[in-house]
Design an enzyme around this catalytic site. Structure first.
Site, PDB file in Angstrom:
ATOM      1  N   GLU A  95       0.845  -1.194  -0.124  1.00 20.00           N
ATOM      2  CA  GLU A  95      -0.065  -0.101  -0.005  1.00 20.00           C
ATOM      3  C   GLU A  95       0.872   1.372   0.001  1.00 20.00           C
ATOM      4  OE1 GLU A  95      -3.341  -0.081  -0.385  1.00 20.00           O
ATOM      5  OE2 GLU A  95      -3.325  -1.987  -0.456  1.00 20.00           O
ATOM      6  N   GLU A 104      -0.688   9.648   0.548  1.00 20.06           N
ATOM      7  CA  GLU A 104      -1.176   9.200  -0.697  1.00 20.06           C
ATOM      8  C   GLU A 104      -0.576  10.417  -1.703  1.00 20.06           C
ATOM      9  OE1 GLU A 104      -5.272   9.186  -1.939  1.00 20.06           O
ATOM     10  OE2 GLU A 104      -5.915   9.426  -0.085  1.00 20.06           O
ATOM     11  N   ASN A 142     -13.242   6.489   9.410  1.00 22.31           N
ATOM     12  CA  ASN A 142     -12.136   5.601  10.086  1.00 22.31           C
ATOM     13  C   ASN A 142     -11.504   6.301  10.938  1.00 22.31           C
ATOM     14  OD1 ASN A 142     -12.716   3.020   8.778  1.00 22.31           O
ATOM     15  ND2 ASN A 142     -11.933   3.845   6.749  1.00 22.31           N
TER      16      ASN A 142
END
Length: 242
Positions: A95, A104, A142
């Site tokens: 990831e 990211e 989350n």
């Protein structure tokens, strides 16, 4: 002073019913030094697995994070414990591209990871809940759930995940140990219960990769898992694909 999820905290004033890290009453006094985990992967092996990692991702940060979920890589036989650790680090590798990225890359995605239908909204701003850490942890719900579980106010301060290596690892461990995702079991349950590495792929990405969704990606994850198990000297076991 109290210890909570592997860190020491000092209250600045009298407090009741406030989780350490969740409010400004608590001052972070550093990682606990007692109860050191005998992690199945050594620092030398960690360095071999991630030779080009960003300096942010420290081995000590991972060790500090283990206090939050003491059953992780610490359940069952040594073989089971080693396989779970290898599986977890495989997905971290995949990831974050070998732990080279702390957040990211595609900033266009930042704006779409805030679900305003949640009652708590997005107090840190619409673009604040992008992917961070070893599994590119994202979305406001989350951050809220993990923060509540870990005793940290990640909903209001999601940037903590990219400032503190231990917190980054803790968010990944929170997902691994507590969330099914699109699968039918947590990744922890998959590895300690014998379902195998393939079910951890399902718990992370479901039909996006499994059941023919992206067999190339599945095989890439399996290859990396086999590489890591080879580094630490354990058989990868069965149930490798999904």
């Amino acid at each position: 002073m109290v210890s909570h999820h592997g860190r020491n905290w000092t209250a600045k004033w009298w407090t009741q019913n406030e989780n350490p890290g969740a409010t400004t009453v608590w001052a972070d006094a550093g990682a606990c030094t007692g109860g050191v985990f005998d992690f199945v992967i050594s620092e030398a092996e960690f360095n071999e697995i991630f030779p080009d990692r960003d300096p942010f991702y420290t081995y000590q940060g991972l060790i500090d994070a283990l206090h939050a979920y003491p059953r992780f890589a610490n359940t069952g036989t040594e073989q089971t414990r080693s396989r779970e650790a290898a599986a977890f680090l495989t997905h971290a590798d995949f990831e974050s591209v070998g732990l080279q990225y702390v957040k990211e890359i595609n900033e266009a995605n930042y704006w779409i990871k805030c679900d305003y239908s949640q009652p708590f909204g997005c107090p840190a701003g619409q673009s604040a809940y992008y992917g961070r850490g070893p599994i590119m942890f994202s979305w406001n719900f989350n951050y809220k759930a993990a923060g509540d579980a870990l005793g940290l106010d990640l909903l209001n301060d999601p940037w903590l995940v990219e400032r503190d290596p231990s917190v980054a690892w803790q968010t990944a461990l929170w997902y691994w140990n507590t969330q099914n995702g699109p699968g039918t079991m947590t990744s922890h349950e998959a590895m300690v219960g014998g379902a195998g590495f393939g079910e951890t792929i399902r718990s992370l990405n479901g039909s996006l990769e499994c059941n023919g969704g992206n067999p190339t990606s599945v095989q890439a994850r399996v290859a990396e898992y086999e590489h890591i198990t080879d580094v630490i000297g354990v058989n990868p076991g069965s149930g490798l694909t999904c």
